[in-house]
Enzyme design. Structure first.
Site, PDB file in Angstrom:
ATOM      1  N   HIS A  50       0.815  -1.221   0.000  1.00  0.00           N
ATOM      2  CA  HIS A  50       0.000   0.000   0.000  1.00  0.00           C
ATOM      3  C   HIS A  50       0.853   1.278   0.000  1.00  0.00           C
ATOM      4  O   HIS A  50       0.730   2.090  -0.918  1.00  0.00           O
ATOM      5  CB  HIS A  50      -0.999  -0.034   1.155  1.00  0.00           C
ATOM      6  CG  HIS A  50      -1.686   1.263   1.425  1.00  0.00           C
ATOM      7  ND1 HIS A  50      -2.524   1.867   0.507  1.00  0.00           N
ATOM      8  CD2 HIS A  50      -1.632   2.096   2.489  1.00  0.00           C
ATOM      9  CE1 HIS A  50      -2.967   3.007   1.009  1.00  0.00           C
ATOM     10  NE2 HIS A  50      -2.430   3.173   2.218  1.00  0.00           N
ATOM     11  N   HIS A  85       3.535   7.174   5.445  1.00  0.00           N
ATOM     12  CA  HIS A  85       2.341   7.871   5.923  1.00  0.00           C
ATOM     13  C   HIS A  85       1.550   7.096   6.982  1.00  0.00           C
ATOM     14  O   HIS A  85       0.833   7.677   7.773  1.00  0.00           O
ATOM     15  CB  HIS A  85       1.435   8.298   4.759  1.00  0.00           C
ATOM     16  CG  HIS A  85       0.616   7.190   4.176  1.00  0.00           C
ATOM     17  ND1 HIS A  85       1.070   6.382   3.171  1.00  0.00           N
ATOM     18  CD2 HIS A  85      -0.639   6.756   4.462  1.00  0.00           C
ATOM     19  CE1 HIS A  85       0.136   5.501   2.857  1.00  0.00           C
ATOM     20  NE2 HIS A  85      -0.920   5.700   3.626  1.00  0.00           N
ATOM     21  N   ASP A  86       1.641   5.773   6.972  1.00  0.00           N
ATOM     22  CA  ASP A  86       0.863   4.996   7.937  1.00  0.00           C
ATOM     23  C   ASP A  86       1.705   4.493   9.106  1.00  0.00           C
ATOM     24  O   ASP A  86       1.207   3.763   9.959  1.00  0.00           O
ATOM     25  CB  ASP A  86       0.206   3.790   7.242  1.00  0.00           C
ATOM     26  CG  ASP A  86      -1.071   4.191   6.512  1.00  0.00           C
ATOM     27  OD1 ASP A  86      -1.708   5.174   6.935  1.00  0.00           O
ATOM     28  OD2 ASP A  86      -1.419   3.517   5.515  1.00  0.00           O
ATOM     29  N   GLU A 131       0.724   5.842  12.685  1.00  0.00           N
ATOM     30  CA  GLU A 131      -0.615   5.350  12.978  1.00  0.00           C
ATOM     31  C   GLU A 131      -0.598   3.873  13.384  1.00  0.00           C
ATOM     32  O   GLU A 131      -1.286   3.473  14.307  1.00  0.00           O
ATOM     33  CB  GLU A 131      -1.473   5.554  11.717  1.00  0.00           C
ATOM     34  CG  GLU A 131      -2.870   4.999  11.777  1.00  0.00           C
ATOM     35  CD  GLU A 131      -3.783   5.828  12.668  1.00  0.00           C
ATOM     36  OE1 GLU A 131      -3.391   6.958  13.021  1.00  0.00           O
ATOM     37  OE2 GLU A 131      -4.855   5.326  13.029  1.00  0.00           O
ATOM     38  N   ASP A 132       0.193   3.094  12.674  1.00  0.00           N
ATOM     39  CA  ASP A 132       0.036   1.644  12.781  1.00  0.00           C
ATOM     40  C   ASP A 132       1.164   0.899  13.490  1.00  0.00           C
ATOM     41  O   ASP A 132       1.117  -0.316  13.593  1.00  0.00           O
ATOM     42  CB  ASP A 132      -0.094   1.036  11.370  1.00  0.00           C
ATOM     43  CG  ASP A 132      -1.401   1.445  10.714  1.00  0.00           C
ATOM     44  OD1 ASP A 132      -2.333   1.766  11.454  1.00  0.00           O
ATOM     45  OD2 ASP A 132      -1.458   1.453   9.478  1.00  0.00           O
TER      46      ASP A 132
HETATM   47 MN    MN Z   1      -2.840   4.667   3.865  1.00  0.00          MN
END
Ligand code: MN
Length: 744
Positions: free
Chosen positions: A67, A92-93, A96-97
């Site tokens: 992704h 970008h993630d 967050e993750d």
């Molecule tokens: Mn994403």
């Protein structure tokens, strides 16, 4: 056991190769030369992402890292963004993750990148954090966006990839994500001039929200492709000769219009696919020197219009005056030899790249074009500044703000001039009255008409590009209720409402005095109780309305017989009600026609705003205090419900073997046609006698030779409804018949 282990190792090996392959393809897609330092930066972003997502998989089962790599590739190849954005897309993630923190990012990549990643993480939180007021969060999000536009650009890449891979998500999430896309991301892409991204987002969104319509249009487009290609080839041939003769270097091609725009046209004009004439546009892209851009485009224009007759009302020159999102192009609609209209778009290579890639491409040309062409990025910067201004204004509440913001986003603009030659930008559809309010509230309030290019026009006249408008005023003039039908800008609407509110208050004061006198004349006490009786008697909303109606003479003095009203002696005729034909009391919802969520016996009601019937695509919305409401996915309220309150959306579907005839569903259709004495009885005949459909009500309003009618009927499902509409159409071929999306 052993077999399993081997296959797992094998799978890991295959995936590892695939990841590297995707990464290399990303590097190849970067079209600017990379310094060693930039290469290292991208590599370490990739390594970080690889580590952070190492145990994660997407819903589709693929390794998660696919992704971010795909998002970075979209940023590089489809929007043409630079190293910083590519790095941000890759990670970008991460915050967050995974366990990596923003501080880790800051240490590794510096302040600027950390700030963008922070913005991206916050957007994520806004949408995942589902138990809070979404509109307020949109506002916060946009506030961070306007700090660095790269946040929204990378977010758009992220969204585009998620939309491209939406198939593996649950139906509920498909609806939620698609609605957000239509509600916010597609308009944002449009405003930033990213036309390709915008079109693809819209097409993908309706693929999930309006599955049948999407399928129908794409199938029909495919079926006609060969014939369309032949048509375009024949149309282009004479143009090639002319363009060669003129010595231009160019590329010319036919471009299909997006499924979304075709669907919009069908709905807007109430026509079937077969009647949409502009399924494609022809585009001429000339390779011009900077100083010859405009001249070359107009040369191409004259080649086109020498060979095909142009429609003078449909020429648009966005080269002389670009749109504020930076779009430059020369459009003309011309008549082909078979009498069909074809849209031709003329632009240079530079303009084409900007039109396709938007904001990012501006910067590429900004320096090289300085001095030759005015900085075209002003529009976007100006827009971002405006957004920031609105965002920082604490007085506007979040939902109102969103409406304003969306108004700014979705409206295409026209350019008009004051008598002094000042340029004003207004949304398409703006009228002379909008223009007056744009200039000044007092000019708007006193407007009686306008002089347009020296011709007198009424205040409701719709302006077109390039009009020069002089507003005519009179001291005796003042805003009226009907004016609200003649304006489209938020500014004009707010100013007119303001005036009317204030005016009503003053008039009501006078009306109150009149009533008081009346009371004392008939020797009754003027008090709340008695006034309330009069309000009830006239079936009016409030005391304010009563006073206002009296002052305006809407309740005439002779009807104000205080004595008989207070002593309950009715002497007023009832208003004529709409004709009621036949009513059957099987409204909705009580029987189990719908499976809500995974549950078979969750109770629900059918929403009254869009009246779903079997066959419609539907979803459930959990309301406060009224259980689950079922809406159609194309209900005009749906996009805003699903994107603002996604967490309250629940999957719903019609049961497959509904026992027909047992329950009937309410559907509303609208009919427009030429006024004719027998129209009501003819419609009633077709519906009740021939089709044995029960009609709930029929209302017909006629105006200057045409009529508009609304018919409410009880039907079994969409097929049944379609059949009925077909029957009416057969009997009355000139009528425009459509199902009402929303019941106002
Ligand atoms: Mn994403």
């Amino acid at each position: 056991m052993a077999d399993n282990e081997v296959s797992l190792i094998e799978r890991d090996e295959i995936e590892r190769k695939e990841i590297l392959k995707k990464y290399k393809s990303l590097l190849r897609s970067i079209r600017h030369d990379l310094t060693n330092e930039q290469k290292k930066l991208i590599r370490s972003a990739f390594d970080l992402a690889l580590d952070a997502h190492k145990d994660m998989r997407r819903k589709s089962g693929e390794p998660y890292i696919y992704h971010p790599i795909a998002v970075a590739k979209i940023a590089a190849s489809e929007i043409g963004l630079g190293t910083t954005s590519i790095v941000c897309a890759l990670i970008h993630d991460v915050v967050e993750d995974s366990n990596y923190t923003l501080l880790d990012i800051k240490r590794k990549f510096g302040d600027k990148i950390a700030k963008i990643v922070d913005g991206l993480t916050k957007i994520q939180e806004v949408f995942d954090h589902t138990d809070s007021m979404q509109a307020e969060n949109f506002r916060k999000m946009l506030l961070t966006l306007s700090d660095d536009v790269r946040v929204i650009l990378v977010k758009l890449c992220d969204r585009l990839h998620n939309m491209r891979t939406l198939e593996s998500m649950s139906r509920k999430n498909q609806l939620k994500i698609s609605s957000e896309t239509l509600f916010l991301y597609a308009p944002l892409a449009h405003r930033l001039g990213l036309y390709n991204v915008k079109s693809e987002l819209e097409d993908l969104a309706i693929k999930y929200t309006q599955r049948d319509a999407y399928k129908e249009i794409s199938q029909k487009l495919n079926a006609k492709k060969a014939a369309r290609d032949r048509y375009i080839k024949k149309f282009i041939e004479p143009l090639r000769d002319g363009l060669d003769e003129a010595g231009l270097v160019y590329e010319i091609k036919g471009r299909p219009k997006s499924i979304y725009s075709i669907l919009k046209k069908m709905n807007h004009q109430g026509i079937p696919f077969e009647q949409v004439y502009d399924l494609f546009a022809v585009r001429i892209i000339v390779d011009s020197k900077p100083e010859k851009e405009k001249a070359d485009c107009w040369t191409a224009y004259s080649v086109v219009t020498d060979r095909y007759k142009p429609n003078p009302l449909r020429t648009r020159d966005w080269i002389t005056t670009p749109k504020s999102n930076g779009y430059e192009s020369l459009h003309s609609t011309v008549m082909a030899s078979d009498g069909k209209w074809v849209e031709v778009q003329i632009r240079t290579k530079r303009m084409d790249e900007i039109a396709e890639k938007g904001y990012a491409a501006h910067w590429k040309y900004k320096n090289s074009m300085d001095g030759i062409i005015q900085s075209k990025s002003e529009g976007v910067d100006g827009w971002l500044a405006r957004v920031k201004e609105v965002l920082e204004n604490p007085s506007s509440n979040a939902l109102e703000f969103l409406d304003d913001f969306k108004l700014q986003l979705i409206h295409d603009e026209i350019f008009v001039f004051t008598p002094g030659g000042d340029l004003k930008k207004l949304p398409v559809g703006a009228t002379a009255l909008d223009f007056a309010f744009e200039i000044h509230t007092e000019v708007g309030n006193k407007c009686i008409g306008a002089k347009l290019n020296n011709k007198l026009v009424p205040i409701s006249h719709v302006l077109t590009n390039g009009d020069q408008v002089e507003i005519l005023t009179s001291e005796k003039q003042h805003p009226k209720e009907e004016w609200l039908n003649s304006v489209v800008t938020g500014k004009a609407i707010a100013r007119i409402r303001n005036y009317l509110r204030e005016h009503k208050r003053i008039a009501a004061e006078e009306g109150k005095e009149i009533l008081k006198k009346r009371f004392s004349k008939e020797k009754f006490t003027f008090n709340d109780d008695n006034v309330q009786k009069i309000v009830k008697f006239f079936k009016i909303q409030s005391q304010l309305d009563l006073y206002f109606n009296i002052q305006k003479g809407l309740i005439s003095q002779d009807k104000l017989d205080i004595d008989s009203i207070l002593n309950f002696k009715p002497n007023v005729n009832k208003l004529v009600k709409p004709i009621k034909v036949k009513e059957k009391a099987s409204a909705s919802g009580s029987k189990n026609e719908i499976i809500v969520g995974e549950d078979n016996d969750l109770s629900y009601t059918l929403s009254k705003c869009c009246n779903p019937i079997p066959g419609d695509d539907i979803f459930g919305f959990i309301t406060i205090g009224e259980g689950v409401k079922i809406h159609r996915t194309n209900c005009p309220n749906a996009v805003s419900l699903m994107s603002n309150y996604g967490y309250r959306v629940i999957k719903a579907q019609w049961k497959e073997n509904l026992i027909k005839q047992e329950t009937k569903f309410l559907a509303i259709i609208k009919i427009i046609g030429i006024d004719d004495v027998g129209v009501v009885s003819s419609l009633a005949d077709i519906i009740s006698k021939n089709l044995e459909v029960n009609m709930k009500s029929i209302t017909i309003e006629s105006n200057e030779g045409t009529f508009e009618g609304t018919i409410s009927v009880y039907v079994e499902d969409t097929q049944h409804l379609d059949l009925m509409m077909k029957k009416i159409q057969e009997k009355h071929p000139t009528m425009q018949i459509s199902r009402v999306d929303i019941n106002k």
